[in-house]
Design a protein around this motif. Structure first.
Motif, short mmCIF file in Angstrom:
data_model
loop_
_atom_site.label_atom_id
_atom_site.label_comp_id
_atom_site.label_asym_id
_atom_site.label_seq_id
_atom_site.Cartn_x
_atom_site.Cartn_y
_atom_site.Cartn_z
N LYS A 1 -5.39 5.16 -4.08
CA LYS A 1 -4.60 5.86 -3.75
C LYS A 1 -5.17 6.70 -2.84
CE LYS A 1 -4.52 6.91 -8.21
NZ LYS A 1 -5.15 5.53 -8.76
N ARG A 2 -6.49 7.27 -2.86
CA ARG A 2 -7.14 7.85 -1.84
C ARG A 2 -7.15 7.36 -0.48
NH1 ARG A 2 -12.45 11.11 -3.95
NH2 ARG A 2 -11.51 12.67 -5.23
N ILE A 3 -7.27 5.85 -0.39
CA ILE A 3 -7.13 5.23 0.77
C ILE A 3 -5.82 5.36 1.26
CG2 ILE A 3 -7.21 2.95 1.72
CD1 ILE A 3 -9.55 2.14 -0.04
N GLY A 4 -4.79 5.33 0.64
CA GLY A 4 -3.53 5.44 0.99
C GLY A 4 -3.28 6.91 1.65
N LEU A 5 -3.77 7.82 0.91
CA LEU A 5 -3.69 9.46 1.52
C LEU A 5 -4.21 9.21 2.89
CD1 LEU A 5 -4.09 11.30 -1.62
CD2 LEU A 5 -2.12 11.09 -0.53
N VAL B 1 2.78 2.46 17.80
CA VAL B 1 3.11 0.84 17.25
C VAL B 1 1.87 0.83 16.42
CG1 VAL B 1 3.17 -1.39 17.76
CG2 VAL B 1 4.47 0.06 19.06
N PHE B 2 0.58 1.01 17.07
CA PHE B 2 -0.58 0.48 16.19
C PHE B 2 -1.38 1.70 15.34
CE2 PHE B 2 -0.05 -2.34 19.82
CZ PHE B 2 0.09 -3.69 19.29
N LEU B 3 -1.29 2.80 15.94
CA LEU B 3 -1.90 3.80 15.08
C LEU B 3 -1.26 5.06 14.30
CD1 LEU B 3 -4.38 4.74 18.12
CD2 LEU B 3 -4.85 3.11 16.08
N ALA B 4 0.26 4.69 14.38
CA ALA B 4 1.09 5.62 13.57
C ALA B 4 2.01 4.81 12.87
CB ALA B 4 1.94 6.37 14.94
N ILE B 5 3.02 4.19 13.29
CA ILE B 5 4.14 3.49 12.45
C ILE B 5 3.19 2.56 11.54
CG2 ILE B 5 6.20 2.50 12.33
CD1 ILE B 5 6.96 3.67 15.07
N MET B 6 2.45 1.71 11.93
CA MET B 6 2.01 0.44 11.10
C MET B 6 1.10 1.11 10.00
SD MET B 6 0.89 -2.81 13.41
CE MET B 6 0.20 -3.70 11.75
N PRO B 7 -0.04 2.00 10.46
CA PRO B 7 -0.78 2.68 9.39
C PRO B 7 -0.11 3.62 8.47
CG PRO B 7 -1.47 3.56 11.30
CD PRO B 7 -0.35 2.37 11.77
N MET B 8 1.12 4.19 8.82
CA MET B 8 1.88 5.15 8.19
C MET B 8 2.41 4.40 6.85
SD MET B 8 4.34 8.26 9.29
CE MET B 8 3.33 8.46 10.55
N SER B 9 2.96 2.92 7.45
CA SER B 9 3.51 2.06 6.47
C SER B 9 2.48 1.74 5.40
CB SER B 9 4.10 1.03 7.26
OG SER B 9 5.13 1.34 8.06
N ALA B 10 1.13 1.28 5.90
CA ALA B 10 0.12 0.96 5.08
C ALA B 10 -0.30 2.02 4.29
CB ALA B 10 -1.21 0.43 6.06
N ALA B 11 -0.07 3.25 4.44
CA ALA B 11 -0.22 4.41 3.37
C ALA B 11 0.55 4.14 2.36
CB ALA B 11 -0.11 5.77 4.17
N PHE B 12 1.80 3.75 2.39
CA PHE B 12 2.75 3.73 1.32
C PHE B 12 2.23 2.48 0.69
CE2 PHE B 12 5.49 6.22 3.84
CZ PHE B 12 6.06 7.30 3.02
N LEU C 1 10.55 -3.06 8.45
CA LEU C 1 10.76 -3.83 7.28
C LEU C 1 10.46 -2.48 6.21
CD1 LEU C 1 10.25 -7.51 7.30
CD2 LEU C 1 12.26 -6.41 6.59
N PRO C 2 9.30 -1.93 6.28
CA PRO C 2 8.73 -0.94 5.34
C PRO C 2 9.64 -0.01 4.97
CG PRO C 2 7.01 -1.67 6.67
CD PRO C 2 7.98 -2.26 7.34
N ALA C 3 10.28 0.73 6.26
CA ALA C 3 11.41 1.73 5.95
C ALA C 3 12.79 0.80 5.44
CB ALA C 3 11.78 2.16 7.49
N MET C 4 12.94 -0.40 5.59
CA MET C 4 13.93 -0.98 4.87
C MET C 4 13.75 -0.80 3.41
SD MET C 4 15.09 -3.85 7.25
CE MET C 4 16.19 -3.68 8.64
N GLY C 5 12.38 -1.21 3.04
CA GLY C 5 12.16 -1.10 1.44
C GLY C 5 12.27 0.27 0.79
N ILE C 6 11.80 1.37 1.86
CA ILE C 6 11.72 2.74 1.12
C ILE C 6 13.35 3.01 0.91
CG2 ILE C 6 11.33 5.06 1.67
CD1 ILE C 6 8.72 4.08 3.37
N VAL C 7 13.95 2.78 2.03
CA VAL C 7 15.49 3.32 1.98
C VAL C 7 16.12 2.43 0.69
CG1 VAL C 7 17.91 3.08 3.00
CG2 VAL C 7 15.73 3.70 4.07
#
Length: 628
Positions: free
Chosen positions: A31-35, A84-95, A265-271
């Motif tokens: 959880k902390r790693i996700g945050l 691509v590599f530093l925002a959207i991908m790791p933001m998905s990785a946070a979830f 696909l992560p956004a599709m899963g969230i929705v």
């Protein structure tokens, strides 16, 4: 009378969770790693947004001299690379990090220290690429890095070395995380949680991890070839020496198009989690949504050369990739129609997460339709490398991925922090962001049709580009301002927002059955799962007819707050819960690859050897460290 769903907490953790900076540096708690992933990714997102605003500022009027050509090249290269590599991908990785163990009823991921290692490698890799600005050598060859333009002869400085080596570092972070989540999802599900009982978000997470472990080795090979060409004088992409520049394009896009689905696909899963919750009915055709996600992942590896229609592959190859590109629209359409069917006749509750989820469906559909247009080689040849492509990709990745991720942030922020985001500020953020996004990116369709090429730092007056560039630039600055609204909302709510409680949305999945924020051990007593919507079953009773009709009628008649979910501790067993000990060795080990990259950048063998030594020593100490 409303039913009470009671979860008994059986034991306390073996050690209390610590606070302070050092506890975050040494944490292995998912959880902390996700945050940390989420906060780091959002900061990079703001940096990427600032780069975009500078790009738009340069293009607001014709023949602008605000930013030079070299600086402009660096800005558009780093904007795309960062997003691509530093925002959207790791933001998905946070979830992924925060939610997957909670949603499958696990106490942690399979390999907690490997999880921490993945985060630190990502963070250090992102800093490595951005340090290039401080030394006056930011990457400037495009996020696609086409050879031979990125070979030493045409890019003689360290600029593209930072990009090349930085992406290899980030690839390590993605790969180790991919294997970790695959093992976690397959091996750590709660009793009774079969694969088809998993939430759709977990399914999309699983598909993304397979895309990562299958696509990242391909780009790694391409990057290694480029590194050898630049560092050691090989000739993989040098035509005069028998190399082939098209080899780079094939390797890059064999990775690059699955990467698009890694992002969306992560956004599709969230929705797929948000829409049922706020429609007060189960996701329509959930198995088809799952299978369509798998189909998208599978077909995503067969469409890469639609990025290369202009490279002269010939009519047979063009026809084959046109057909596969059109085919991939089918599972995407299945998802869209299932989301619409979920909303249809639902008892809609229009909270901020729902607004963003609905906007995702609409904006992603616009981006998808323009993508289907590019499946036709004659159309693609007219639109390739024009601003029409820029419009398309931003409707997919901003209107799609970013809208979906913000839906998830507003939806799970109460679980992350224990507090609600301000609803009025949330809706102000949504409407400002949605309107500004369309004013920013929709005019780019017109610019592309009128013939404006992408990646140009200026343009002559009288070409018909002035009006729409002005509109797009003004929209971009309003879009930037909308992010400040969110930042203020998040800060204000985190410091003193309304207390959320365990289950503020009356949701259906397991993460809402435990306190907000969750304890270190997640579930003191692992749940026994009997369906794909265990919490709704606990609160409202299981369907009696083998379908969703009973649940729809029951849930639609309830208001939020009717059900009180009791999660207090009723009893404790004598045996404590053993959680992994904190460790700083993942951070030490992560410093190794960055040191190696620094040595390669400086052509210093001593630094390279030191980097290998740090990596080996860190892994050695990590391996012999007590697990609990």
């Amino acid at each position: 009378m409303a039913r009470e769903a009671t979860l008994e907490h059986a034991a306390a953790p073996a050690h209390a969770e610590k606070t302070g900076l050092w506890s975050w540096i040494t944490t292995v708690d998912h959880k902390r790693i996700g945050l940390m992933y989420g906060v780091s990714a959002f900061i990079f997102f703001l940096i990427g947004g600032l780069e975009a605003l500078l790009i738009r500022y340069q293009l607001i009027v014709p023949e602008s001299t605000a930013i030079g050509a070299d600086t402009f090249n660096a800005l558009f290269t780093m904007h795309a690379t960062t997003m691509v590599f530093l925002a959207i991908m790791p933001m998905s990785a946070a979830f992924f990090n925060y939610l997957v163990p909670l949603m499958i009823g696990a106490r942690d991921v399979a390999f907690p220290r490997l999880n921490a290692f993945s985060y630190w490698v990502f963070l250090l890799g992102g800093l490595f690429i951005n340090v290039s600005f401080l030394v006056g050598a930011p990457p400037d060859g495009g996020w696609f890095g086409y050879a031979p333009l990125t070979n030493r002869a045409f890019s003689p400085g360290m600029n593209m070395d930072f990009w090349n080596l930085g992406l290899q570092i980030l690839g390590v972070a993605s790969l180790v995380a991919g294997f970790n989540f695959i093992v976690t999802i397959f091996n750590m599900r709660a009793p009774g949680m079969t694969m088809m009982r998993m939430p759709v978000f977990v399914w999309m997470t699983l598909v993304v991890q397979f895309l990562i472990i299958l696509s990242f080795p391909i780009i790694t090979v391409g990057l290694l070839f480029l590194m050898f060409d630049r560092t050691f004088g090989t000739n993989f992409y040098v035509v005069a020496a028998g190399g082939d520049p098209l080899l780079w394009q094939h390797l890059f896009w064999l990775f690059g198009h699955p990467e698009v689905y890694i992002l969306i696909l992560p956004a599709m899963g969230i929705v797929s989690e948000v829409l049922p919750t706020f429609s007060r009915k189960p996701l329509f055709g959930a198995p088809f949504v799952v299978f369509s996600g798998i189909a998208i992942g599978f077909l995503g590896f067969g469409v890469w050369s639609h990025h290369m229609f202009a490279s002269g592959m010939g009519p047979i190859a063009d026809s084959a990739f046109a057909a596969t590109t059109m085919m991939i629209a089918i599972p995407t359409g299945v998802k869209i129609f299932n989301w619409l069917a979920t909303i249809w006749n639902g008892h809609l509750i229009l909270k901020t997460p729902m607004y963003f989820a609905l906007a995702f469906v609409a904006m992603f559909t616009i981006g998808g339709l323009s993508g289907v247009m590019h499946a036709s080689p004659p159309i693609d040849l007219q639109q390739t490398d024009s601003y029409f492509i820029v419009a398309h990709i931003h409707y997919v990745l901003f209107g799609g991925a970013i809208m979906g991720l913000f839906s998830g942030i507003y939806f799970w922020f109460p679980k992350f922090t224990g507090r609600m985001l301000d609803e009025k500020l949330g809706k102000l953020h949504f409407w400002t962001m949605l309107i500004a996004m369309n004013f920013t990116f929709f005019p780019m369709h017109f610019l592309g049709i009128h013939g404006m090429p992408r990646r140009i730092y200026t343009y002559d007056a009288g070409l018909g580009f002035e009006l729409w560039n002005l509109v797009a630039t003004l929209g971009s600055f309003v879009l930037g301002a909308s992010m400040l609204i969110f930042v203020w909302n998040a800060w204000k709510s985190w410091k003193g927002g309304e207390i959320a409680g365990n289950d503020p949305w009356d949701a259906a999945t397991l993460e809402w059955a435990i306190p907000s924020p969750p304890p270190e051990y997640n579930f003191a007593q692992l749940p026994n799962v009997t369906s794909s919507r265990p919490l709704w079953d606990a609160k409202y009773g299981m369907p009696t007819h083998g379908d969703d009709s009973h649940l729809e009628v029951t849930v639609a008649g309830r208001k939020l707050g009717d059900i009180e979910l009791v999660t207090h501790v009723n009893k404790r067993s004598e045996d404590p819960i053993h959680m992994p000990n904190p460790s700083y060795w993942p951070l030490v080990s992560a410093a190794g690859p960055v040191t190696i990259a620094t040595g390669l950048l400086l052509h210093n063998w001593y630094v390279i050897i030191a980097g290998f030594a740090i990596t080996v020593y860190g892994f050695f100490r990590w391996s012999f460290e007590p697990a609990e």
